[in-house]
Design a protein around this motif. Structure first.
Motif, short mmCIF file in Angstrom:
data_model
loop_
_atom_site.label_atom_id
_atom_site.label_comp_id
_atom_site.label_asym_id
_atom_site.label_seq_id
_atom_site.Cartn_x
_atom_site.Cartn_y
_atom_site.Cartn_z
N UNK A 1 0.82 -1.21 0.00
CA UNK A 1 0.00 0.00 0.00
C UNK A 1 0.86 1.26 0.00
N UNK A 2 2.00 1.23 0.70
CA UNK A 2 2.84 2.42 0.76
C UNK A 2 3.47 2.71 -0.60
N UNK A 3 3.71 1.68 -1.41
CA UNK A 3 4.19 1.90 -2.78
C UNK A 3 3.15 2.66 -3.59
N UNK A 4 1.91 2.19 -3.49
CA UNK A 4 0.81 2.82 -4.23
C UNK A 4 0.57 4.24 -3.72
N UNK A 5 0.60 4.40 -2.41
CA UNK A 5 0.38 5.72 -1.82
C UNK A 5 1.46 6.71 -2.27
N UNK A 6 2.68 6.22 -2.46
CA UNK A 6 3.76 7.09 -2.93
C UNK A 6 3.46 7.62 -4.33
N UNK A 7 2.90 6.79 -5.19
CA UNK A 7 2.54 7.23 -6.54
C UNK A 7 1.44 8.29 -6.47
N UNK A 8 0.41 8.02 -5.67
CA UNK A 8 -0.73 8.96 -5.58
C UNK A 8 -0.26 10.31 -5.06
N UNK A 9 0.47 10.31 -3.96
CA UNK A 9 0.87 11.58 -3.37
C UNK A 9 1.86 12.33 -4.26
N UNK B 1 -4.97 7.23 -11.53
CA UNK B 1 -5.67 5.93 -11.53
C UNK B 1 -5.04 4.99 -12.54
N UNK B 2 -4.82 5.47 -13.76
CA UNK B 2 -4.24 4.62 -14.81
C UNK B 2 -2.82 4.21 -14.45
N UNK B 3 -2.07 5.12 -13.84
CA UNK B 3 -0.69 4.80 -13.44
C UNK B 3 -0.66 3.69 -12.40
N UNK B 4 -1.52 3.81 -11.39
CA UNK B 4 -1.56 2.80 -10.33
C UNK B 4 -2.01 1.45 -10.88
N UNK B 5 -3.06 1.45 -11.68
CA UNK B 5 -3.55 0.18 -12.22
C UNK B 5 -2.55 -0.46 -13.17
N UNK B 6 -1.87 0.35 -13.98
CA UNK B 6 -0.84 -0.19 -14.87
C UNK B 6 0.31 -0.78 -14.06
N UNK B 7 0.66 -0.11 -12.97
CA UNK B 7 1.73 -0.58 -12.08
C UNK B 7 1.35 -1.93 -11.46
N UNK B 8 0.10 -2.06 -11.05
CA UNK B 8 -0.35 -3.28 -10.39
C UNK B 8 -0.52 -4.44 -11.35
N UNK B 9 -0.90 -4.16 -12.59
CA UNK B 9 -1.26 -5.23 -13.54
C UNK B 9 -0.22 -5.43 -14.63
N UNK B 10 0.93 -4.78 -14.53
CA UNK B 10 1.94 -4.90 -15.58
C UNK B 10 2.49 -6.31 -15.64
N UNK B 11 3.13 -6.63 -16.76
CA UNK B 11 3.71 -7.97 -16.94
C UNK B 11 5.19 -7.99 -16.57
N UNK B 12 5.58 -7.10 -15.67
CA UNK B 12 6.97 -7.08 -15.22
C UNK B 12 7.32 -8.30 -14.40
N UNK B 13 6.30 -8.98 -13.90
CA UNK B 13 6.54 -10.17 -13.10
C UNK B 13 6.46 -9.89 -11.62
N UNK B 14 6.30 -10.93 -10.84
CA UNK B 14 6.19 -10.80 -9.40
C UNK B 14 7.56 -10.54 -8.77
N UNK B 15 7.51 -9.96 -7.59
CA UNK B 15 8.73 -9.68 -6.84
C UNK B 15 8.75 -10.51 -5.57
N UNK B 16 9.95 -10.88 -5.14
CA UNK B 16 10.09 -11.71 -3.95
C UNK B 16 9.84 -10.92 -2.68
N UNK B 17 10.05 -9.61 -2.72
CA UNK B 17 9.88 -8.79 -1.53
C UNK B 17 8.46 -8.24 -1.46
#
Length: 236
Positions: A151-159, A194-210
């Motif tokens: 959530x803090x990653x997403x909040x950073x984008x919004x703010x 909104x589009x930036x957050x959703x693109x960030x969440x649904x991109x095909x960059x792959x999952x992260x271990x952290x």
């Protein structure tokens, strides 16, 4: 403190927040705040001590004004994408509705008059993060969102986009003939975030271990909203 006194002190803090956000801590005058708020200078000192005490209350007010109300964060849909869209809009509209609070936060981060960088948290921000983290977990479980985003990653984008609108408006107006404060660009920036957050969440960059792009300070005892949720310490 009775209701009348509470109302009067609240008016003083609101007036002070505007003054501090417009001219900064050093240039703000208690005399001006007293005149504009209607409370005598003597009573301001009685309630808040010195100018620093009043400034700290103004900081707390600014933080509160930028924090969404819990009822506004309640979800009407269990679809993660729609939930994220709503929560992002709620946070965005809350922040953009309080430009003086944004300005004060920017000035404090630049000049550190209140020492926020080294002080205990001035407010509980969990309501901003918990609903978003719940949505991220739902989306990740459903395969809609990639893992490793908190959530803090997403909040950073919004703010970042919200604060950019306030602090960079004159530059965009001058260099690019774009008035970020126009009503049309208010909606345009909302769609952008909104589009930036959703693109960030649904991109095909792959999952992260952290669990997050951002890390807590090494000396912090606060596990954060994300850790608590993933450890099943919080219930919804």
């Amino acid at each position: 403190m009775n209701a009348s006194v509470q109302s009067e002190t609240a008016r003083v803090v609101e007036t002070a927040m505007v003054q501090f956000s417009e001219v900064g801590f050093d240039e703000a005058k208690i005399d001006t705040i007293a005149q504009e708020s209607g409370m005598s200078k003597r009573m301001i000192h009685y309630h808040f001590g010195d100018k620093k005490g009043l400034y700290m209350e103004a900081l707390k007010l600014a933080i509160a004004q930028l924090r969404p109300e819990p009822q506004d964060m309640e979800l009407e849909s269990t679809v993660p994408v729609e939930g994220v869209r709503k929560v992002v809009e709620v946070i965005y509209r809350r922040i953009t509705s309080h430009p003086h609070a944004v300005r004060l936060m920017v000035l404090e981060n630049l000049f550190g008059w209140g020492g926020m960088n080294d002080s205990a948290a001035l407010a509980d921000q969990s309501i901003v993060l918990l609903q978003m983290d719940k949505l991220l977990m739902m989306g990740q479980d459903a395969g809609a969102f990639r893992s490793g985003i908190s959530a803090i990653d997403v909040y950073s984008i919004i703010t970042s986009i919200c604060f950019h609108r306030t602090v960079y408006s004159a530059t965009f107006n001058n260099l690019y003939s774009i008035n970020l404060m126009d009503e049309a660009n208010l909606d345009g920036n909302l769609n952008l975030v909104i589009d930036t957050v959703l693109a960030f969440l649904t991109s095909n960059l792959g999952s992260r271990d952290e669990m997050s792009y951002l890390k807590l300070r090494a000396d912090s005892n606060d596990k954060g909203a994300s850790s608590a949720i993933y450890d099943n310490e919080l219930e919804f």
